[in-house]
Motif scaffolding. Structure first.
Motif, PDB file in Angstrom:
ATOM      1  N   LYS A 262       0.831  -1.221   0.000  1.00  0.00           N
ATOM      2  CA  LYS A 262       0.000   0.000   0.000  1.00  0.00           C
ATOM      3  C   LYS A 262       0.861   1.266   0.000  1.00  0.00           C
ATOM      4  O   LYS A 262       0.469   2.289  -0.563  1.00  0.00           O
ATOM      5  CB  LYS A 262      -0.944   0.002   1.207  1.00  0.00           C
ATOM      6  CG  LYS A 262      -2.096  -0.964   1.044  1.00  0.00           C
ATOM      7  CD  LYS A 262      -2.963  -1.022   2.283  1.00  0.00           C
ATOM      8  CE  LYS A 262      -3.992  -2.136   2.139  1.00  0.00           C
ATOM      9  NZ  LYS A 262      -4.706  -2.365   3.409  1.00  0.00           N
TER      10      LYS A 262
ATOM     11  N   TYR B 135       1.863   2.130  -3.709  1.00  0.00           N
ATOM     12  CA  TYR B 135       0.927   2.847  -4.592  1.00  0.00           C
ATOM     13  C   TYR B 135       0.246   4.011  -3.862  1.00  0.00           C
ATOM     14  O   TYR B 135      -0.814   4.481  -4.270  1.00  0.00           O
ATOM     15  CB  TYR B 135      -0.051   1.910  -5.307  1.00  0.00           C
ATOM     16  CG  TYR B 135      -0.896   0.977  -4.472  1.00  0.00           C
ATOM     17  CD1 TYR B 135      -0.445  -0.294  -4.162  1.00  0.00           C
ATOM     18  CD2 TYR B 135      -2.162   1.354  -4.048  1.00  0.00           C
ATOM     19  CE1 TYR B 135      -1.233  -1.156  -3.420  1.00  0.00           C
ATOM     20  CE2 TYR B 135      -2.960   0.496  -3.312  1.00  0.00           C
ATOM     21  CZ  TYR B 135      -2.478  -0.754  -2.999  1.00  0.00           C
ATOM     22  OH  TYR B 135      -3.274  -1.615  -2.264  1.00  0.00           O
TER      23      TYR B 135
ATOM     24  N   ASP C  68      -1.275   4.416  -1.101  1.00  0.00           N
ATOM     25  CA  ASP C  68      -2.537   4.259  -0.401  1.00  0.00           C
ATOM     26  C   ASP C  68      -2.325   4.604   1.079  1.00  0.00           C
ATOM     27  O   ASP C  68      -3.254   4.958   1.787  1.00  0.00           O
ATOM     28  CB  ASP C  68      -3.014   2.809  -0.558  1.00  0.00           C
ATOM     29  CG  ASP C  68      -4.474   2.640  -0.189  1.00  0.00           C
ATOM     30  OD1 ASP C  68      -5.236   3.601  -0.375  1.00  0.00           O
ATOM     31  OD2 ASP C  68      -4.839   1.561   0.286  1.00  0.00           O
TER      32      ASP C  68
ATOM     33  N   ARG D  15      -0.358   6.413  -9.984  1.00  0.00           N
ATOM     34  CA  ARG D  15      -1.067   5.123 -10.081  1.00  0.00           C
ATOM     35  C   ARG D  15      -1.220   4.663 -11.523  1.00  0.00           C
ATOM     36  O   ARG D  15      -1.368   3.473 -11.777  1.00  0.00           O
ATOM     37  CB  ARG D  15      -2.431   5.231  -9.392  1.00  0.00           C
ATOM     38  CG  ARG D  15      -2.269   5.545  -7.916  1.00  0.00           C
ATOM     39  CD  ARG D  15      -3.254   4.815  -7.049  1.00  0.00           C
ATOM     40  NE  ARG D  15      -3.014   5.104  -5.646  1.00  0.00           N
ATOM     41  CZ  ARG D  15      -3.888   5.688  -4.828  1.00  0.00           C
ATOM     42  NH1 ARG D  15      -5.080   6.028  -5.276  1.00  0.00           N
ATOM     43  NH2 ARG D  15      -3.578   5.909  -3.574  1.00  0.00           N
TER      44      ARG D  15
ATOM     45  N   ILE E  25       1.398   2.226 -12.282  1.00  0.00           N
ATOM     46  CA  ILE E  25       1.459   1.067 -11.391  1.00  0.00           C
ATOM     47  C   ILE E  25       0.189   0.239 -11.563  1.00  0.00           C
ATOM     48  O   ILE E  25      -0.912   0.751 -11.381  1.00  0.00           O
ATOM     49  CB  ILE E  25       1.588   1.513  -9.919  1.00  0.00           C
ATOM     50  CG1 ILE E  25       2.834   2.374  -9.727  1.00  0.00           C
ATOM     51  CG2 ILE E  25       1.628   0.297  -8.994  1.00  0.00           C
ATOM     52  CD1 ILE E  25       3.037   2.866  -8.310  1.00  0.00           C
TER      53      ILE E  25
ATOM     54  N   VAL F  92      -2.113  -2.810 -10.153  1.00  0.00           N
ATOM     55  CA  VAL F  92      -2.289  -3.490  -8.861  1.00  0.00           C
ATOM     56  C   VAL F  92      -3.304  -4.623  -9.015  1.00  0.00           C
ATOM     57  O   VAL F  92      -4.349  -4.445  -9.650  1.00  0.00           O
ATOM     58  CB  VAL F  92      -2.750  -2.495  -7.772  1.00  0.00           C
ATOM     59  CG1 VAL F  92      -2.837  -3.186  -6.415  1.00  0.00           C
ATOM     60  CG2 VAL F  92      -1.810  -1.295  -7.681  1.00  0.00           C
TER      61      VAL F  92
END
Ligand code: ADP
Ligand code: ADP
Length: 223
Positions: free
Chosen positions: A46, A49, A51, A78, A81, A83
């Motif tokens: 997390k 990215y 978060d 993001r 990236i 996920v």
């Protein structure tokens, strides 16, 4: 490309989830993050990215300190990236095409280009025939392929996955892993959190082991 410098992370009112974690993942690496449940694997992902922000220490991607990003800059990070989660997080009322197209729509791609690109990536994942299906109708392995397609459709710099094989049988695990390897060969840096020993042992990649929020072992790639 990815650097953590003395990262600490405490959840509000909770004990420490990550404690003095320093590591470096180079461009083009394929790294497994492992350790028992509660070790801090998801928390570390997390951070990557954005978060979560570290309580102390720094997380840098391409030299950029993520704590310095403004709210409006985070979506740009993001976009580079991809996920993937164990529970896929697909939209159940949208078709496979629509689920994967989301990644490109936010980038402002045109409808025809999106259709072509999504079809290509679904073909790579071996599920081109599911383009108009709805996720709840698909098997776990197929849903994970859709999630991978969504994460990979814009050729991200980094692919992050949290327990991507947790719900899959051995044949599907192998195939999902080979998709990760293929993405890595195409130049994507891959970081996979898993406590699946077989997945790790069969792949001969670098392994970072966490326990109670500390890095306790790093095993380099075995060729
Ligand atoms: P892992 O992915 O290795 O299972 P996690 O990163 O999920 O580990 O969790 C690390 C620790 O942080 C655990 O003790 C967990 O209970 C705690 N934790 C994780 N998420 C939260 C949260 N949102 N709020 C409070 N504590 C959390
Ligand atoms: P994982 O093992 O994959 O990290 P978890 O079951 O630990 O999955 O976590 C699932 C979700 O619950 C995550 O979003 C995590 O942040 C949150 N979570 C985990 N532990 C806690 C906790 N102690 N308090 C609050 N939220 C938590």
């Amino acid at each position: 490309m990815i650097q953590l410098h003395h990262v600490h992370l405490s959840y509000p009112g909770e004990s420490t989830a990550l404690s003095d974690v320093s590591l470096r993942i180079s461009k083009g690496d394929f790294v497994f993050l492992t350790g028992p449940s509660g070790a801090g694997k998801s928390t570390l992902l997390k951070l990557l990215y954005a978060d979560l922000k570290p309580t102390r220490g720094q997380v840098l991607i391409d030299g950029q300190n993520l704590a310095m990003l403004s709210k409006s800059q985070i979506p740009y990070l993001r976009r580079s990236i991809g996920v993937v989660f164990q529970d896929y997080k697909l939209l159940p009322t949208r078709t496979v095409l629509e689920n994967v197209a989301i990644t490109l729509e936010v980038l402002g791609w045109g409808k025809r280009e999106i259709g072509q690109k999504v079809y290509q990536v679904l073909k790579r994942m071996g599920i081109a025939d599911k383009v108009n299906a709805y996720p709840p109708r698909l098997s776990g392995g197929e849903q994970q392929r859709v999630a991978l397609a969504r994460a990979l459709v814009n050729d991200p710099k980094i692919l992050i996955a949290d327990e991507p094989t947790g719900n899959l049988d051995d044949a599907n695990k192998e195939e999902i892993l080979s998709i990760f390897k293929e993405a890595n060969v195409r130049g994507t840096t891959v970081v996979v959190a898993t406590h699946d020993r077989r997945v790790i042992e069969n792949s001969h990649r670098r392994v970072i082991r966490l326990e109670k929020g500390h890095v306790v072992e790093v095993v380099d790639e075995q060729k």
